[in-house]
Design a protein around this motif. Structure first.
Motif, short mmCIF file in Angstrom:
data_model
loop_
_atom_site.label_atom_id
_atom_site.label_comp_id
_atom_site.label_asym_id
_atom_site.label_seq_id
_atom_site.Cartn_x
_atom_site.Cartn_y
_atom_site.Cartn_z
N LYS A 122 -88.10 -71.59 -35.20
CA LYS A 122 -89.06 -70.34 -35.00
C LYS A 122 -89.04 -70.01 -33.48
CE LYS A 122 -90.07 -69.30 -39.22
NZ LYS A 122 -89.31 -68.02 -39.85
N TYR A 123 -89.15 -68.82 -33.40
CA TYR A 123 -89.23 -68.24 -32.15
C TYR A 123 -90.56 -67.42 -31.94
CZ TYR A 123 -87.86 -64.96 -28.05
OH TYR A 123 -88.03 -64.31 -27.26
N ILE A 124 -90.48 -66.04 -32.42
CA ILE A 124 -91.40 -65.12 -32.54
C ILE A 124 -91.97 -65.05 -33.76
CG2 ILE A 124 -91.81 -62.65 -32.17
CD1 ILE A 124 -91.73 -63.64 -29.56
N LYS A 125 -93.30 -64.65 -33.87
CA LYS A 125 -93.95 -64.33 -35.11
C LYS A 125 -93.73 -62.72 -35.39
CE LYS A 125 -96.63 -68.33 -35.28
NZ LYS A 125 -97.79 -69.04 -35.66
N TYR A 126 -92.54 -62.36 -35.97
CA TYR A 126 -92.36 -60.85 -36.33
C TYR A 126 -93.47 -60.14 -36.82
CZ TYR A 126 -87.74 -62.22 -34.23
OH TYR A 126 -86.78 -62.67 -33.51
N ASP A 127 -93.72 -58.84 -36.63
CA ASP A 127 -94.63 -58.08 -37.26
C ASP A 127 -94.31 -57.62 -38.56
OD1 ASP A 127 -96.50 -58.38 -34.96
OD2 ASP A 127 -95.28 -56.36 -34.01
#
Length: 127
Positions: A122-127
């Protein structure tokens, strides 16, 4: 006057800023004279990647945001200090940051698969 007709250093009023954010950058908001965006990350390493990405884009544009950095988020704040307000420079840099940080190659038709849906990657918590 429309935003496309503005000079680079011409500032927007609060109503114009909010309308443009609503139309173009829905995850950004206006507060205390700045346009802002909070990027949620999966942890410190991801936060540093976001900071470095924003730093690279800002330096290339020679327009520098303020950042608030924590373990699992980065807040980007943009204002044109020389113009004493929000200008096209702020909107253009916000667009570029949004485009690069929120890029999800796995949703495009191409060879790049994107980050696997696995907590280890995991990297970014996408919208």
């Amino acid at each position: 006057m429309g935003w496309r007709e503005r000079k680079h250093e011409e500032t927007y009023n609060e109503e114009e800023i909010n309308q443009r954010l609503q139309d173009e950058l829905p995850h950004w908001y206006y507060e205390k004279g700045w346009i802002r965006r909070k990027y949620k990350t999966s942890g410190w390493k991801s936060t540093l990647m976001v900071v470095n990405t924003v730093g690279h884009l800002a330096e290339a544009a020679f327009h520098h945001p303020d950042l608030t950095v924590s373990y699992a988020f980065v807040i980007v704040k943009l204002v044109n200090h020389a113009a004493k307000g929000v200008t096209n420079k702020d909107f253009e840099l916000a667009h570029k940051i949004e485009q690069v940080v929120m890029w999800q190659p796995g949703k495009e038709d191409g060879a790049l698969e994107g980050t696997p849906d696995d907590p280890r990657f995991k990297y970014i918590k996408y919208d």
